[in-house]
Design a protein around this motif. Structure first.
Motif: not given
Length: 92
Positions: A1-13
């Motif tokens: 989902q665009p703007g999902c902070l937890y998605c961004a963390r998963w993508n990075a980590e």
């Protein structure tokens, strides 16, 4: 989902190493838009509401899910448990 902070963390980590792990080989990641129709041949217990939601599918049927991203330290053990319950063992 665009703007999902937890998605961004998963993508990075996790995302960079995921396909290199036993878990990633047992359950290759397939990203699906939360608001799109499900691909043919997939049956879920319920339509996902939160992002990210990780759904383990075996023979086209959901066997378990992890809603949200609890951080890398919790993600791997929880995913491993879901995969073992689905019969995806042995995991390395």
């Amino acid at each position: 989902q665009p703007g999902c902070l937890y998605c961004a963390r998963w993508n990075a980590e996790v995302a960079p190493e995921y396909p290199l792990t036993a878990e990633g080989r047992a359950a290759p990641l397939r990203r699906i838009d939360l608001h799109a129709d499900l691909p043919a041949g997939i049956t879920l217990a319920a339509h996902p509401v939160f992002t990210p939601t990780f759904v383990v599918i075996r023979d086209g049927v959901e066997t378990g899910r992890l809603e949200g991203y609890p951080g890398e330290d919790f993600f791997w053990p929880l995913l491993g448990s879901l995969l073992r319950e689905a019969g995806a063992s042995p995991l390395d």
